[in-house]
Design a protein around this motif. Structure first.
Motif, mmCIF file in Angstrom:
data_model
loop_
_atom_site.group_PDB
_atom_site.id
_atom_site.type_symbol
_atom_site.label_atom_id
_atom_site.label_comp_id
_atom_site.label_asym_id
_atom_site.label_seq_id
_atom_site.Cartn_x
_atom_site.Cartn_y
_atom_site.Cartn_z
ATOM 1 N N ARG A 27 65.234 -22.312 49.055
ATOM 2 C CA ARG A 27 64.022 -22.633 49.817
ATOM 3 C C ARG A 27 62.885 -21.632 49.574
ATOM 4 O O ARG A 27 61.742 -22.043 49.347
ATOM 5 C CB ARG A 27 64.350 -22.771 51.304
ATOM 6 N N PRO A 28 63.174 -20.312 49.583
ATOM 7 C CA PRO A 28 62.089 -19.373 49.249
ATOM 8 C C PRO A 28 61.560 -19.582 47.828
ATOM 9 O O PRO A 28 60.370 -19.415 47.575
ATOM 10 C CB PRO A 28 62.758 -17.993 49.389
ATOM 11 N N ASN A 31 59.076 -22.566 47.781
ATOM 12 C CA ASN A 31 57.772 -22.152 48.335
ATOM 13 C C ASN A 31 57.024 -21.215 47.394
ATOM 14 O O ASN A 31 55.809 -21.299 47.237
ATOM 15 C CB ASN A 31 57.982 -21.466 49.693
ATOM 16 N N LEU A 34 55.552 -23.080 44.452
ATOM 17 C CA LEU A 34 54.398 -23.838 44.946
ATOM 18 C C LEU A 34 53.177 -22.927 45.068
ATOM 19 O O LEU A 34 52.074 -23.271 44.621
ATOM 20 C CB LEU A 34 54.737 -24.454 46.309
ATOM 21 N N ASN A 35 53.392 -21.728 45.630
ATOM 22 C CA ASN A 35 52.293 -20.766 45.799
ATOM 23 C C ASN A 35 51.750 -20.267 44.460
ATOM 24 O O ASN A 35 50.593 -19.859 44.374
ATOM 25 C CB ASN A 35 52.752 -19.571 46.646
ATOM 26 N N GLU A 57 59.039 -30.217 56.509
ATOM 27 C CA GLU A 57 58.155 -29.098 56.127
ATOM 28 C C GLU A 57 57.702 -29.228 54.682
ATOM 29 O O GLU A 57 56.522 -29.036 54.364
ATOM 30 C CB GLU A 57 58.889 -27.759 56.308
ATOM 31 N N PHE A 58 58.639 -29.539 53.790
ATOM 32 C CA PHE A 58 58.300 -29.643 52.367
ATOM 33 C C PHE A 58 57.366 -30.824 52.108
ATOM 34 O O PHE A 58 56.431 -30.723 51.310
ATOM 35 C CB PHE A 58 59.573 -29.757 51.527
ATOM 36 N N LYS A 61 53.889 -30.037 52.783
ATOM 37 C CA LYS A 61 53.275 -29.162 51.768
ATOM 38 C C LYS A 61 53.057 -29.900 50.439
ATOM 39 O O LYS A 61 52.774 -29.275 49.409
ATOM 40 C CB LYS A 61 54.184 -27.947 51.512
ATOM 41 N N ILE A 63 55.316 -31.256 48.600
ATOM 42 C CA ILE A 63 56.425 -31.073 47.653
ATOM 43 C C ILE A 63 57.154 -32.403 47.558
ATOM 44 O O ILE A 63 57.582 -32.966 48.573
ATOM 45 C CB ILE A 63 57.392 -29.963 48.131
ATOM 46 N N SER A 158 61.298 -14.353 44.979
ATOM 47 C CA SER A 158 60.051 -14.509 45.732
ATOM 48 C C SER A 158 59.513 -13.185 46.262
ATOM 49 O O SER A 158 58.386 -13.109 46.738
ATOM 50 C CB SER A 158 60.258 -15.488 46.895
#
Length: 458
Positions: A27-28, A31, A34-35, A57-58, A61, A63, A158
């Motif tokens: 999960r990290p 994210n 994506l960032n 949540e995804f 965003k 995703i 990350s």
């Protein structure tokens, strides 16, 4: 040479990127990618309901999610694919993607390539987590900003922007993570090798070769730490690209970690007495010796001694739970192979009532019967392998006339209660399954916690 992380940022920006697996560790990563500007699609066998709020949540965003039993059918037209560690590189969907030009990698491979700090990597069939944690504690004791990851701790890729060149990173690396690795840490440690994970690996040779990737891509300035007492590991000395340091609990070495006159040594320096080591068992002495060899160039004897005499161990590893009616209960749920269970049994001063059995990793149990019988007062068997383990002990009885009392049960609850029935004042009961947990529990931690919960309610 370490690569500059700016190169990865430039590389990943705008790329159609697939991440296979939406577990806690990925999960990290999702994210993070994506960032960094990647166009991320996340894949998982679970459906939206099973994933719960993380799916919501995804989606918020933007995703893209591909979920459900047939999720890999859609692993098409991606430029970059981050695979989950247990996914074999010869998986047909990955083979097809690579043929179409996809770059296939993993979080750990990219982390080792770009991490600015010195990396110590630990692998082996048994003792990885304890050795990793010992090294982390010694380096921290010396004053370094130290990170721990891989199979334990936080996913680190990350966090790479927060790391400095003077920091230290300790990674526990499984054969699954290493299988496709084409980069090695500056310091590599192999604690031991015995048959394991033959449900995933094609054979023992593939398993050993996966482990060798921890040092295969080192250079001459790097260090490899090897177990002198394990024949498979000792045979790797000549293959080391850099320098080698060895450890042994059975022989005095001119250089490296060893036991002499009931003390732990690194080179010519005594660190502490065996009896001062807080966690029990010669297998833990070996874990300390491996750690001393690995960190010798970056820490001092005082740091090593401080950790050896104060470190109380890692949860689920020969962990004392409580005393009930004069009987001591221990949780050794981490023991997912016969050799790891043997090491735990040898840590006790007398034969124990052993609770064993679980998921079948296609490894033999003869060694547990042949070497373990002297340390077993009674054997309580459960799980998918209960018949297979019983066969190994029946063979011992038929061929050598050695009888170990065996009770077969259907659950961990029944196992604990049957063990309690059999136990007398002064006895030891240990959960040390010699198997993975997946037939009855999601992982060894859940199994260990369930055991502790049952024992605490007795």
């Amino acid at each position: 040479m370490k690569k500059n992380f700016e190169e990865f940022k430039e590389f990943i920006k705008g790329k159609r990127t697939a991440v296979v697996g939406i577990g806690i560790s990925n999960r990290p990563l999702i994210n993070f990618l994506l960032n960094l500007g990647a166009k991320v699609t996340a894949f998982d066998k679970k459906n939206e309901n099973q994933l719960g709020k993380i799916a919501k949540e995804f989606r918020e965003k933007n995703i893209n999610l591909i979920l459900g039993e047939d999720y890999l059918h859609n692993l098409n037209n991606f430029q970059v694919i981050f695979k989950t560690p247990s996914m074999r590189i010869d998986n047909p969907y990955l083979v097809r993607a690579r043929q179409k030009g996809a770059y296939i990698t993993s979080e750990m491979e990219e982390f080792i390539k770009y991490c600015p700090a010195k990396i110590y990597g630990v692998t082996g069939s048994d003792g990885k987590t304890t050795t990793t944690t010992i090294m982390y504690n010694i380096l921290k004791e010396h004053g370094y900003k130290t990170w721990v990851g891989g199979n334990i701790g936080t996913p680190l890729f990350s966090k790479i922007g927060e790391m400095r060149s003077e920091d230290k990173v300790v990674l526990e690396l499984s054969s699954f993570q290493l299988m496709t690795m084409n980069v090695s840490p500056e310091v590599a440690i192999i604690t031991n090798i015995s048959p394991n994970h033959l449900d995933i690996h094609k054979d023992m040779n593939e398993y050993i070769n996966a482990k060798k990737n921890i040092f295969r891509y080192q250079d001459k300035s790097n260090l490899l730490v090897l177990n002198r007492d394990n024949d498979i590991v000792n045979s790797m000395v000549a293959e080391a690209p850099g320098s080698v340091r060895q450890f042994s609990s059975k022989r005095v070495l001119n250089r490296g970690g060893y036991v002499k006159n009931n003390s732990l040594y690194i080179d010519e320096n005594e660190v502490c007495k065996v009896k001062e080591v807080k966690i029990r068992g010669m297998h833990n002495v070996e874990n300390f010796l491996a750690a001393f060899c690995a960190v010798k160039d970056d820490a001092d004897i005082g740091d090593m001694r401080e950790v050896a005499i104060n470190f109380s161990g890692v949860e689920h590893r020969c962990e004392f739970v409580r005393i009930v009616d004069g009987v001591r209960y221990y949780n050794d749920s981490i023991a997912s192979s016969p050799t790891r269970t043997l090491a735990g049994l040898k840590a006790f001063e007398k034969p124990v009532i052993l609770i064993a059995g679980g998921y079948d990793k296609k490894i033999p149990f003869d060694v547990l019967a042949e070497e373990g019988y002297k340390k077993i007062k009674a054997l309580i068997l459960m799980g998918a392998t209960k018949g297979k383990i019983k066969e190994a002990f029946d063979k011992l009885k038929n061929e050598k006339g050695i009888h170990v009392p065996i009770v077969v049960v259907n659950s961990l609850f029944d196992a604990v209660n049957k063990a309690r029935e059999l136990a007398e004042n002064g006895d030891i009961i240990t959960l040390s399954p010699a198997c993975a947990s997946f037939d009855m529990f999601p992982n060894f931690e859940v199994r260990g916690n369930s055991f502790k919960e049952i024992v605490c309610k007795l």
